[in-house]
Design a protein around this motif. Structure first.
Motif, mmCIF file in Angstrom:
data_model
loop_
_atom_site.group_PDB
_atom_site.id
_atom_site.type_symbol
_atom_site.label_atom_id
_atom_site.label_comp_id
_atom_site.label_asym_id
_atom_site.label_seq_id
_atom_site.Cartn_x
_atom_site.Cartn_y
_atom_site.Cartn_z
ATOM 1 N N GLN A 295 -34.468 -1.001 -26.358
ATOM 2 C CA GLN A 295 -33.831 -0.176 -25.426
ATOM 3 C C GLN A 295 -33.001 -0.928 -23.928
ATOM 4 O OE1 GLN A 295 -36.722 -0.572 -26.037
ATOM 5 N NE2 GLN A 295 -38.206 -1.558 -23.872
ATOM 6 N N GLU A 296 -33.018 -1.693 -24.394
ATOM 7 C CA GLU A 296 -33.283 -3.352 -23.453
ATOM 8 C C GLU A 296 -31.129 -2.648 -23.624
ATOM 9 O OE1 GLU A 296 -34.396 -6.954 -23.521
ATOM 10 O OE2 GLU A 296 -36.294 -6.144 -23.011
ATOM 11 N N PRO A 297 -30.482 -3.181 -24.661
ATOM 12 C CA PRO A 297 -29.049 -3.330 -24.480
ATOM 13 C C PRO A 297 -28.895 -1.818 -24.498
ATOM 14 C CG PRO A 297 -30.260 -4.042 -26.819
ATOM 15 C CD PRO A 297 -31.004 -3.868 -26.404
ATOM 16 N N LEU A 298 -29.440 -0.945 -25.216
ATOM 17 C CA LEU A 298 -28.773 0.563 -25.028
ATOM 18 C C LEU A 298 -28.821 1.110 -23.873
ATOM 19 C CD1 LEU A 298 -30.670 2.033 -28.631
ATOM 20 C CD2 LEU A 298 -27.778 2.053 -28.089
ATOM 21 N N ALA A 299 -29.681 0.857 -22.441
ATOM 22 C CA ALA A 299 -30.177 1.147 -21.663
ATOM 23 C C ALA A 299 -28.876 0.739 -20.951
ATOM 24 C CB ALA A 299 -31.152 0.691 -21.137
ATOM 25 N N ALA A 300 -28.130 -0.457 -20.893
ATOM 26 C CA ALA A 300 -26.973 -1.448 -20.568
ATOM 27 C C ALA A 300 -26.139 -0.631 -21.222
ATOM 28 C CB ALA A 300 -27.264 -2.788 -20.983
ATOM 29 N N SER A 301 -25.306 -0.121 -22.699
ATOM 30 C CA SER A 301 -24.933 0.634 -23.014
ATOM 31 C C SER A 301 -24.686 2.170 -22.108
ATOM 32 C CB SER A 301 -24.926 0.448 -24.223
ATOM 33 O OG SER A 301 -23.606 1.609 -24.926
ATOM 34 N N PHE A 302 -25.893 2.564 -21.854
ATOM 35 C CA PHE A 302 -26.120 3.978 -21.252
ATOM 36 C C PHE A 302 -25.290 4.060 -19.525
ATOM 37 C CE2 PHE A 302 -28.051 7.499 -19.043
ATOM 38 C CZ PHE A 302 -28.005 8.146 -19.380
ATOM 39 N N LEU A 303 -25.912 2.915 -19.163
ATOM 40 C CA LEU A 303 -25.284 2.526 -17.424
ATOM 41 C C LEU A 303 -23.466 1.942 -17.646
ATOM 42 C CD1 LEU A 303 -28.462 0.409 -16.324
ATOM 43 C CD2 LEU A 303 -27.624 3.069 -15.537
ATOM 44 N N LEU A 304 -23.392 1.879 -18.427
ATOM 45 C CA LEU A 304 -21.955 1.461 -18.405
ATOM 46 C C LEU A 304 -21.248 2.311 -18.455
ATOM 47 C CD1 LEU A 304 -21.543 -2.134 -20.422
ATOM 48 C CD2 LEU A 304 -21.216 -1.751 -18.096
ATOM 49 N N ALA A 305 -21.940 3.807 -19.359
ATOM 50 C CA ALA A 305 -20.915 4.887 -20.100
ATOM 51 C C ALA A 305 -21.089 6.083 -19.021
ATOM 52 C CB ALA A 305 -21.534 5.527 -20.976
ATOM 53 N N VAL A 306 -21.994 5.609 -17.983
ATOM 54 C CA VAL A 306 -22.073 6.470 -16.694
ATOM 55 C C VAL A 306 -21.261 5.462 -15.253
ATOM 56 C CG1 VAL A 306 -23.773 7.289 -14.702
ATOM 57 C CG2 VAL A 306 -24.938 7.046 -17.003
ATOM 58 N N LEU A 307 -21.546 4.632 -15.908
ATOM 59 C CA LEU A 307 -20.338 4.168 -14.321
ATOM 60 C C LEU A 307 -18.826 4.650 -15.176
ATOM 61 C CD1 LEU A 307 -21.991 0.023 -13.899
ATOM 62 C CD2 LEU A 307 -21.399 2.270 -12.525
ATOM 63 N N ALA A 308 -18.788 4.147 -15.802
ATOM 64 C CA ALA A 308 -16.926 4.585 -16.297
ATOM 65 C C ALA A 308 -16.746 6.084 -15.793
ATOM 66 C CB ALA A 308 -16.732 4.213 -17.673
ATOM 67 N N ILE A 309 -18.249 6.773 -16.464
ATOM 68 C CA ILE A 309 -17.876 8.711 -15.543
ATOM 69 C C ILE A 309 -17.879 8.664 -14.207
ATOM 70 C CG2 ILE A 309 -18.990 10.838 -15.935
ATOM 71 C CD1 ILE A 309 -19.967 10.354 -18.032
ATOM 72 N N ILE A 310 -18.393 7.961 -13.236
ATOM 73 C CA ILE A 310 -18.468 7.708 -12.131
ATOM 74 C C ILE A 310 -16.937 7.647 -11.336
ATOM 75 C CG2 ILE A 310 -19.539 7.169 -10.021
ATOM 76 C CD1 ILE A 310 -21.586 7.142 -11.113
ATOM 77 N N GLY A 311 -16.548 6.108 -12.210
ATOM 78 C CA GLY A 311 -15.397 5.657 -11.800
ATOM 79 C C GLY A 311 -14.273 7.196 -12.119
ATOM 80 N N THR A 312 -14.181 7.885 -13.257
ATOM 81 C CA THR A 312 -13.137 8.200 -13.568
ATOM 82 C C THR A 312 -13.144 9.672 -11.934
ATOM 83 O OG1 THR A 312 -14.731 9.867 -14.911
ATOM 84 C CG2 THR A 312 -13.121 7.814 -15.951
ATOM 85 N N GLN A 313 -13.797 10.097 -11.865
ATOM 86 C CA GLN A 313 -14.256 11.148 -10.736
ATOM 87 C C GLN A 313 -13.869 10.207 -9.241
ATOM 88 O OE1 GLN A 313 -15.053 13.549 -11.283
ATOM 89 N NE2 GLN A 313 -15.013 12.615 -13.970
ATOM 90 N N LEU A 314 -13.850 8.627 -9.079
ATOM 91 C CA LEU A 314 -13.825 8.405 -7.710
ATOM 92 C C LEU A 314 -11.962 7.645 -8.139
ATOM 93 C CD1 LEU A 314 -16.890 5.824 -7.374
ATOM 94 C CD2 LEU A 314 -16.355 8.108 -6.368
ATOM 95 N N SER A 315 -11.416 8.005 -8.966
ATOM 96 C CA SER A 315 -10.074 7.082 -9.042
ATOM 97 C C SER A 315 -8.773 7.881 -9.185
ATOM 98 C CB SER A 315 -10.243 6.631 -10.611
ATOM 99 O OG SER A 315 -10.234 7.584 -12.055
#
Length: 315
Positions: A295-315
């Protein structure tokens, strides 16, 4: 709809069908080289498939109709996805609008789901362990894959992978934006998971921490060949999405000419070789993790995907 477009559509499917074992052979060869071994050669997967197609099928007594259906459904699913994604051309072909990037992800999941059911169907101990482990990994991997596809969609304001390809090629600022880099990192982790290269399990059938091989251990002959071919095609498709849509969107044919298609095919394999080197280094050099740490690398991947989605809304 012209005859050339129809031919190109068929060629995209054939490219995945024919070149998928070659990609598997290249990855296996890289692994052997990293381990300072000689390896069987990049064409060994073709010889393995030929041998399996000429062997007899041995069916477990506990198998049901699902045992026969799963390989066919999974193989057909892998033949459908290349219609929807840019493999050799950077523009949509006649049937490319039949589904979007989320639809392609669901079709990939369908193939894996059928193989998981087949692993449970025979009531084999190894099949049950492999299927249960695959489901445990999929609990985090599949939602993350969907989030990555959603992030790609929000980045390009469209759900077609061809639009994402054009956007990244035309606008370097978007390519180097944090949102896109987060998506690349998240998808790379998923690539190691979905292709059995995450250092928590083995891609061979002789070790107890196998996942993919555990699900198909009861198969033999042509059915096993179909499943092996399906796994190679899934790997090829994920590499195609990662390279042609996210990481290296250049090198595709613009007009669909014979020379352009040949050049894009060569460029595609060169991209795959670069990504395969990185994946093999991660899988081979890093110390193997205990299974409960998946779950450690998958959780990191999940957080990166969430950050990417947040980034699309802030840009």
């Amino acid at each position: 709809m012209s005859a050339r477009d129809i031919i190109l559509q068929v060629m995209q499917v054939l490219a995945v069908l024919v070149l998928a074992p070659l990609l598997q052979g290249i990855i296996l060869q890289f692994e052997e080289r990293v381990q300072r071994a000689r390896g069987p050669g990049i064409f060994q997967p073709y010889r393995d498939l030929w041998k399996l197609f000429h062997k007899q099928i041995v069916v477990p007594e506990t198998a049901s109709w699902l045992y026969w259906t799963a390989p066919i459904v999974a193989f057909t699913a892998m033949l459908t996805v290349p219609i929807l994604i840019p493999v050799i051309t950077n523009y949509p072909l006649p049937l490319s609008d039949m589904g979007d990037i989320l639809g392609g992800g669901l079709i990939l999941t369908l193939g894996s789901f059928m193989i998981t059911l087949a692993g449970l169907d025979t009531t084999s101990a190894y099949g049950g362990v492999g299927s249960s482990r695959a489901v445990m990994v999929a609990i985090l991997a599949e939602p993350t894959l969907i989030l990555v596809f959603v992030g790609i969609t929000l980045l390009a304001k469209a759900m077609l992978p061809f639009v994402v390809n054009h956007l990244l090629v035309a606008q370097p600022a978007v390519y180097w934006s944090p949102t896109h880099l987060f998506l690349v990192a998240a998808f790379f982790v998923l690539l190691t998971v979905e292709t059995d290269r995450l250092p928590i399990h083995s891609s061979t059938h002789i070790e107890v921490y196998m996942i993919e091989e555990g699900r198909i251990l009861e198969y033999s002959g042509p059915l096993l060949a179909l499943l092996r071919w399906t796994s190679a095609m899934k790997q090829f498709i994920l590499y195609t999405i990662f390279c042609n849509v996210l990481l290296l969107p250049w090198g595709l044919s613009y007009q669909g000419t014979a020379l352009g298609v040949a050049g894009s095919t060569v460029a595609l394999m060169l991209k795959f070789a670069l990504v395969a080197c990185a994946v093999v280094v991660v899988d081979t050099v890093q110390s193997r993790l205990r299974f409960y740490r998946y779950q450690e690398p998958l959780a990191a991947s999940f957080l990166l995907a969430v950050l990417a989605i947040i980034g699309t809304q802030l840009s």
